[in-house]
Write a protein that holds these residues in place. Sequence first.
Motif, PDB file in Angstrom:
ATOM      1  N   ARG A  26      38.442  -1.619  80.777  1.00 37.67           N
ATOM      2  CA  ARG A  26      38.808  -1.966  82.156  1.00 37.67           C
ATOM      3  C   ARG A  26      38.994  -3.478  82.313  1.00 37.67           C
ATOM      4  O   ARG A  26      39.889  -3.928  83.023  1.00 37.67           O
ATOM      5  CB  ARG A  26      37.746  -1.466  83.140  1.00 37.67           C
ATOM      6  CG  ARG A  26      37.557   0.035  83.190  1.00 37.67           C
ATOM      7  CD  ARG A  26      38.599   0.753  84.025  1.00 37.67           C
ATOM      8  NE  ARG A  26      38.695   0.303  85.378  1.00 37.67           N
ATOM      9  CZ  ARG A  26      37.955   0.723  86.395  1.00 37.67           C
ATOM     10  NH1 ARG A  26      37.034   1.633  86.211  1.00 37.67           N
ATOM     11  NH2 ARG A  26      38.148   0.234  87.605  1.00 37.67           N
ATOM     12  N   ASP A  85      34.252   1.649  77.711  1.00 37.86           N
ATOM     13  CA  ASP A  85      34.910   1.852  79.008  1.00 37.86           C
ATOM     14  C   ASP A  85      35.003   0.539  79.777  1.00 37.86           C
ATOM     15  O   ASP A  85      36.035   0.218  80.370  1.00 37.86           O
ATOM     16  CB  ASP A  85      34.144   2.869  79.864  1.00 37.86           C
ATOM     17  CG  ASP A  85      34.127   4.265  79.284  1.00 37.86           C
ATOM     18  OD1 ASP A  85      35.067   4.626  78.550  1.00 37.86           O
ATOM     19  OD2 ASP A  85      33.152   5.000  79.567  1.00 37.86           O
ATOM     20  N   VAL A  86      33.909  -0.221  79.761  1.00 40.17           N
ATOM     21  CA  VAL A  86      33.862  -1.481  80.519  1.00 40.17           C
ATOM     22  C   VAL A  86      34.859  -2.487  79.949  1.00 40.17           C
ATOM     23  O   VAL A  86      35.656  -3.065  80.688  1.00 40.17           O
ATOM     24  CB  VAL A  86      32.431  -2.063  80.550  1.00 40.17           C
ATOM     25  CG1 VAL A  86      32.416  -3.441  81.199  1.00 40.17           C
ATOM     26  CG2 VAL A  86      31.486  -1.122  81.292  1.00 40.17           C
ATOM     27  N   HIS A  97      25.024   2.829  78.423  1.00 40.49           N
ATOM     28  CA  HIS A  97      25.796   2.849  79.667  1.00 40.49           C
ATOM     29  C   HIS A  97      25.766   1.489  80.359  1.00 40.49           C
ATOM     30  O   HIS A  97      24.933   0.643  80.045  1.00 40.49           O
ATOM     31  CB  HIS A  97      25.230   3.902  80.633  1.00 40.49           C
ATOM     32  CG  HIS A  97      25.266   5.291  80.096  1.00 40.49           C
ATOM     33  ND1 HIS A  97      26.425   5.991  79.929  1.00 40.49           N
ATOM     34  CD2 HIS A  97      24.277   6.107  79.681  1.00 40.49           C
ATOM     35  CE1 HIS A  97      26.154   7.184  79.437  1.00 40.49           C
ATOM     36  NE2 HIS A  97      24.853   7.280  79.270  1.00 40.49           N
ATOM     37  N   LEU A  98      26.646   1.331  81.333  1.00 40.92           N
ATOM     38  CA  LEU A  98      26.680   0.112  82.139  1.00 40.92           C
ATOM     39  C   LEU A  98      25.314  -0.157  82.759  1.00 40.92           C
ATOM     40  O   LEU A  98      24.857  -1.298  82.791  1.00 40.92           O
ATOM     41  CB  LEU A  98      27.750   0.228  83.228  1.00 40.92           C
ATOM     42  CG  LEU A  98      27.802  -0.897  84.255  1.00 40.92           C
ATOM     43  CD1 LEU A  98      28.151  -2.224  83.594  1.00 40.92           C
ATOM     44  CD2 LEU A  98      28.791  -0.575  85.354  1.00 40.92           C
ATOM     45  N   HIS A 123      29.586   4.388  82.771  1.00 34.94           N
ATOM     46  CA  HIS A 123      30.585   3.895  81.823  1.00 34.94           C
ATOM     47  C   HIS A 123      29.902   3.364  80.569  1.00 34.94           C
ATOM     48  O   HIS A 123      28.841   2.752  80.638  1.00 34.94           O
ATOM     49  CB  HIS A 123      31.417   2.765  82.435  1.00 34.94           C
ATOM     50  CG  HIS A 123      32.538   3.241  83.291  1.00 34.94           C
ATOM     51  ND1 HIS A 123      33.075   2.475  84.295  1.00 34.94           N
ATOM     52  CD2 HIS A 123      33.241   4.393  83.304  1.00 34.94           C
ATOM     53  CE1 HIS A 123      34.052   3.131  84.886  1.00 34.94           C
ATOM     54  NE2 HIS A 123      34.162   4.304  84.298  1.00 34.94           N
ATOM     55  N   THR A 124      30.556   3.572  79.437  1.00 34.29           N
ATOM     56  CA  THR A 124      30.064   3.028  78.176  1.00 34.29           C
ATOM     57  C   THR A 124      30.558   1.591  78.023  1.00 34.29           C
ATOM     58  O   THR A 124      31.404   1.123  78.800  1.00 34.29           O
ATOM     59  CB  THR A 124      30.582   3.858  76.986  1.00 34.29           C
ATOM     60  OG1 THR A 124      32.010   3.747  76.945  1.00 34.29           O
ATOM     61  CG2 THR A 124      30.155   5.315  77.088  1.00 34.29           C
ATOM     62  N   LEU A 152      33.046  -0.117  88.907  1.00 32.41           N
ATOM     63  CA  LEU A 152      32.803   0.675  87.710  1.00 32.41           C
ATOM     64  C   LEU A 152      31.767   1.749  88.007  1.00 32.41           C
ATOM     65  O   LEU A 152      31.170   1.764  89.078  1.00 32.41           O
ATOM     66  CB  LEU A 152      32.300  -0.237  86.581  1.00 32.41           C
ATOM     67  CG  LEU A 152      33.202  -1.406  86.195  1.00 32.41           C
ATOM     68  CD1 LEU A 152      32.482  -2.344  85.245  1.00 32.41           C
ATOM     69  CD2 LEU A 152      34.482  -0.899  85.576  1.00 32.41           C
ATOM     70  N   SER A 153      31.544   2.603  87.039  1.00 27.19           N
ATOM     71  CA  SER A 153      30.499   3.617  87.143  1.00 27.19           C
ATOM     72  C   SER A 153      29.322   3.198  86.277  1.00 27.19           C
ATOM     73  O   SER A 153      29.506   2.685  85.169  1.00 27.19           O
ATOM     74  CB  SER A 153      31.020   4.975  86.662  1.00 27.19           C
ATOM     75  OG  SER A 153      29.955   5.896  86.527  1.00 27.19           O
ATOM     76  N   TYR A 172      30.064  10.219  92.482  1.00 28.95           N
ATOM     77  CA  TYR A 172      30.841   8.980  92.367  1.00 28.95           C
ATOM     78  C   TYR A 172      30.178   7.853  93.166  1.00 28.95           C
ATOM     79  O   TYR A 172      29.984   6.750  92.653  1.00 28.95           O
ATOM     80  CB  TYR A 172      32.276   9.219  92.843  1.00 28.95           C
ATOM     81  CG  TYR A 172      32.973   7.979  93.327  1.00 28.95           C
ATOM     82  CD1 TYR A 172      33.405   7.004  92.433  1.00 28.95           C
ATOM     83  CD2 TYR A 172      33.176   7.761  94.684  1.00 28.95           C
ATOM     84  CE1 TYR A 172      34.025   5.850  92.880  1.00 28.95           C
ATOM     85  CE2 TYR A 172      33.796   6.612  95.137  1.00 28.95           C
ATOM     86  CZ  TYR A 172      34.211   5.663  94.239  1.00 28.95           C
ATOM     87  OH  TYR A 172      34.815   4.518  94.677  1.00 28.95           O
ATOM     88  N   ARG A 180      28.667   4.411  91.452  1.00 23.29           N
ATOM     89  CA  ARG A 180      29.592   3.273  91.473  1.00 23.29           C
ATOM     90  C   ARG A 180      28.819   1.963  91.542  1.00 23.29           C
ATOM     91  O   ARG A 180      27.748   1.874  92.141  1.00 23.29           O
ATOM     92  CB  ARG A 180      30.603   3.398  92.603  1.00 23.29           C
ATOM     93  CG  ARG A 180      30.104   2.972  93.934  1.00 23.29           C
ATOM     94  CD  ARG A 180      31.179   3.021  94.991  1.00 23.29           C
ATOM     95  NE  ARG A 180      30.511   3.065  96.275  1.00 23.29           N
ATOM     96  CZ  ARG A 180      31.053   3.461  97.378  1.00 23.29           C
ATOM     97  NH1 ARG A 180      32.298   3.873  97.392  1.00 23.29           N
ATOM     98  NH2 ARG A 180      30.371   3.459  98.495  1.00 23.29           N
TER      99      ARG A 180
END
Length: 183
Positions: free
Chosen positions: A105, A101-102, A142-143, A97-98, A93-94, A69, A73
């Motif tokens: 949020r 996901d972003v 991903h992010l 995250h896709t 966020l991570s 995590y 992060r």
Amino acid sequence: MAGFTPDEEIELYEEIKFEPNVMCEHIDKKLTFRASQLEDGDIVCFQKSPKADSGTQVRYPDIPSFLEYVHNRQVVHFRSLEKPKDDEFCLELSKLHTYDDVVERVARQLGLDDPAKIRLTSHNCYSQQPKPQPIRYQGVEHLLDMLVHYNQVNPFTCFFFQYEHVLSITIMQNAYPLKILTV
């Protein structure tokens, strides 16, 4: 010791490396330091042993999941395209995250119902302005991929968002053209 009672059961882990990927191994408390190959300078992490009968759900149940995590992060600043110099809000966020996901949020933060109507635009670290084109839906995995600018991770993690009020359906940017033949 760190708020633990002397009879508290603990779990020990050795943090072997943190970059580029987290590597952490459980340490058998019955072995000596030498048998566990622990030396000066090694990082030993400890936690309370999880109770088997405890019904409490924890976010990061062990040291390896917590280190993952921390490793992934990313605090991201979000700005409205209408006000590109002012931060609206920040989200933790991570990097894994896709895109979905972003925007989910972001929608939750803004109190919006439909995350599909949010468009994200990357920050140009040279001009300090939004890039000319928004990030393509599912154009990145991903992010972390969204943060890359000319093969380098942008040091100022910022996205510009725009909520499309008039969009009633999700537009698929990767849709194939449809050819209709009449016979």
